[in-house]
Motif scaffolding. Structure first.
Motif, short mmCIF file in Angstrom:
data_model
loop_
_atom_site.label_atom_id
_atom_site.label_comp_id
_atom_site.label_asym_id
_atom_site.label_seq_id
_atom_site.Cartn_x
_atom_site.Cartn_y
_atom_site.Cartn_z
N LEU A 361 -15.34 -20.50 -16.75
CA LEU A 361 -15.07 -20.80 -15.35
C LEU A 361 -16.26 -20.38 -14.48
O LEU A 361 -16.93 -19.38 -14.76
CB LEU A 361 -13.81 -20.08 -14.86
N PRO A 363 -17.56 -20.42 -10.05
CA PRO A 363 -17.04 -20.58 -8.69
C PRO A 363 -17.13 -22.03 -8.22
O PRO A 363 -18.04 -22.77 -8.59
CB PRO A 363 -17.93 -19.66 -7.85
N ALA A 489 -11.62 -22.16 -9.13
CA ALA A 489 -12.71 -22.13 -10.10
C ALA A 489 -12.86 -23.50 -10.73
O ALA A 489 -11.99 -24.37 -10.60
CB ALA A 489 -12.46 -21.06 -11.17
#
Length: 594
Positions: A361, A363, A489
């Motif tokens: 993941l 941002p 995410a």
């Protein structure tokens, strides 16, 4: 010796003299009192002065004179007041007759006015409307959030008044920015203050006249027609975008995870991580990891699991598989992690939500169409984005030697081959640039399509910990909209957006609607492109009953131990959810009609 009789006679004479003097004093006082009363009586009465012609009459009417004499000043003043009130009332009635009644029925024509005009002239002259008296009904001062915050791009809490905020919006009529104050009422509606213009009105651009071109002349500008397959029915993403979306987490993944947590998963330790202070990263015996959400209040656990169930019913595949369970160290599934559970200050028989751990993941930021000053997404935005990201085709030019007929000169074979190689290289570069731009466009549209589901989902559950968190803090930090979104995410490989941390949904967020509803409505009102599968699933859920479907899913996917400590979704939350479903479906209809 004294003469007793003489002494008694002298005393009687003195006594008689004293009585006489006392009688004289009393009589004098009585006379003075009578004179004063007579004078007062004369002051309170008024005499009638006869007119000059009546003075000559030696025999006036005695009864009339007596009656007028008995009138007091107080009675005369009372008559004067009554006469004054009657005159005022008469003047008011006369004014009403002149100001209202006469204009309604028309004034008579003056004899000096010109005669009636012929019918031909009357047809040309504008017809003047007759006088009318109308009463304007006062508009309702309380407005809904949709009416107040539509096209708004900035909200700021008023420091002096906690129930007021400053709103800045874009006026689509003149493309100007306006500011006004809004006060939230106890009923959840809003009172809007006067608007103040912050920017000048943008004048309309004069489009230059296009010169006519012959049919054989090709256009050098890119096509302005929208590409087929991007938008359907003006509000839904087309098949081109739907087929390019990442698959996400299917229902099969959910069933596998529920079976693992309920039967096979044996926790060996807890580690720090997964956000909040009491959240933990759970490690199972086979190496599988999960994020455990632990809360003192069960309503946040309810919000997390029921928000996940709602996403499943709407076919939103951006939610990681989750399952509810109970911390019980007397069972083999939790006994090995007793020390870590004690250190984490977890209590026995408390419900937790285990969400599958996702390692890849990164941002995810807020796209430009949802940031201030450009916070809207409709079919025109998609088409403009498509045109701007298309590479411009270079003009099909030929070499100077070829245009001058150099092919007929000596060495033309070498020059022609050089020109062909140059054109081949240019074509290869153009194809590469086109492929790169097309890939970037697809990625951009994929992100926007997932954001359509995100806005609808967060509005339904009233999530406070994602985009609304950024919007609320924008009044203190203008750069927060450029920062990564909270609890959002993206998977690096598939570009799938993952909606994390939905614990405030359906319960805690509903209790704070009066404070944050403006921000929820702000995003939904500016969204006019939706995913068709999501809206169709929302309509089916509305027809079948959202509360019943969610409760059935809760009963079917949780164990009896979980249901003993975790209540189902309350009726109040179900009622609010149904209202918000209707609100989303109404927004879709509004966008279709615009």
């Amino acid at each position: 010796m004294y003469d007793i009789k003489r002494l008694e006679a002298g005393q009687q004479q003195k006594l008689q003299q004293a009585q006489q003097q006392l009688g004289l004093d009393l009589s004098g006082q009585q006379q003075n009192h009578q004179q004063q009363q007579h004078q007062q009586h004369q002051q309170l009465t008024c005499s009638v002065i006869a007119a000059p012609e009546n003075r000559a009459n030696p025999n006036p009417n005695p009864s009339e004179a007596t009656h007028m004499t008995l009138l007091t000043l107080r009675r005369r003043r009372s008559l004067q007041r009554r006469a004054c009130l009657l005159s005022i009332l008469a003047a008011f009635v006369f004014g009403m007759a002149l100001g209202v009644v006469v204009p309604m029925f028309g004034l008579p024509r003056h004899p000096d006015t010109p005669p009636d005009l012929p019918e031909e002239i009357i047809a040309v002259e504008p017809v003047l409307s007759s006088y009318r008296v109308e009463f304007i009904k006062e508009a309702d001062a309380e407005l809904s959030a949709e009416q107040v915050f539509r096209n708004a791009f900035h909200l700021e809490q008023d420091k002096d008044a906690p129930d007021s905020m400053v709103v800045k919006k874009l006026d689509t009529n003149d493309d100007s920015i306006k500011e006004f104050h809004v006060q939230r009422t106890a009923s959840g509606r809003y009172r809007k203050g006067p608007e103040r213009r912050l920017s000048k009105e943008v004048p309309e651009r004069v489009q230059p006249e296009e010169k006519p071109r012959s049919p054989s002349t090709p256009s050098s500008s890119p096509s302005t027609e929208p590409q087929a397959g991007l938008i359907e029915e003006d509000v839904f993403w087309g098949p081109t975008v739907e087929q390019a979306l990442p698959k996400g987490f299917a229902s099969k993944d959910q069933l596998t995870w529920e079976r693992f947590v309920g039967e096979q998963g044996r926790v060996v330790r807890l580690e720090q991580g997964c956000g909040r202070m009491q959240n933990r990263l759970v490690v199972f015996a086979d190496g599988t990891r999960a994020c455990a959400r632990y809360r003192q209040n069960t309503d946040q656990i309810q919000g997390e699991i029921f928000s996940y169930y709602l996403g499943q019913l709407l076919n939103i595949t951006n939610l990681a598989p989750s399952a509810a369970t109970v911390v019980d160290t007397s069972t083999p599934n939790w006994s090995a992690a007793l020390g870590d559970i004690t250190q984490a200050q977890w209590k026995e028989r408390r419900p937790v939500v285990l969400t599958r751990w996702l390692s890849d993941l990164e941002p995810a930021g807020i796209p430009q169409p949802f940031q201030p000053l450009e916070r809207h997404l409709n079919k025109h935005d998609v088409w403009n984005l498509t045109r701007h990201m298309q590479p411009e085709r270079p003009a099909q030019t030929q070499g100077l030697l070829k245009r001058l007929g150099a092919a007929t000169s000596p060495g033309s074979a070498h020059q022609s081959s050089a020109i062909e190689e140059t054109e081949t290289g240019t074509g290869t570069g153009t194809a590469t640039a086109t492929a790169t731009a097309s890939g970037a466009l697809v990625q951009r549209l994929i992100e926007l399509a997932q954001w359509s589901d995100l806005i609808v989902f967060d509005y339904l559950i009233a999530n406070l910990d994602r985009v609304v968190n950024n919007l609320y803090n924008f009044q203190w930090n203008a750069d927060i909209m450029a920062a990564p979104a909270h609890n959002l995410a993206r998977q690096s490989a598939s570009q799938l957006l993952v909606f994390l941390d939905n614990e405030s949904g359906l319960l805690h967020g509903y209790r704070l609607l009066k404070k944050y509803e403006a921000y929820h409505s702000l995003l939904l009102d500016n969204l006019c492109v939706f995913r068709r599968p999501t809206i169709e699933a929302l309509r089916r859920l509305r027809a079948a009953g959202a509360g019943r479907r969610l409760r059935d899913l809760f009963e079917r996917t949780t164990s009896a131990g979980v249901r003993d400590v975790l209540p189902s979704l309350p009726d109040k939350s179900v009622k609010i959810l149904v209202e918000r479903i209707d609100r989303v479906l109404g927004q879709v209809q509004k966008c279709q009609g615009s």
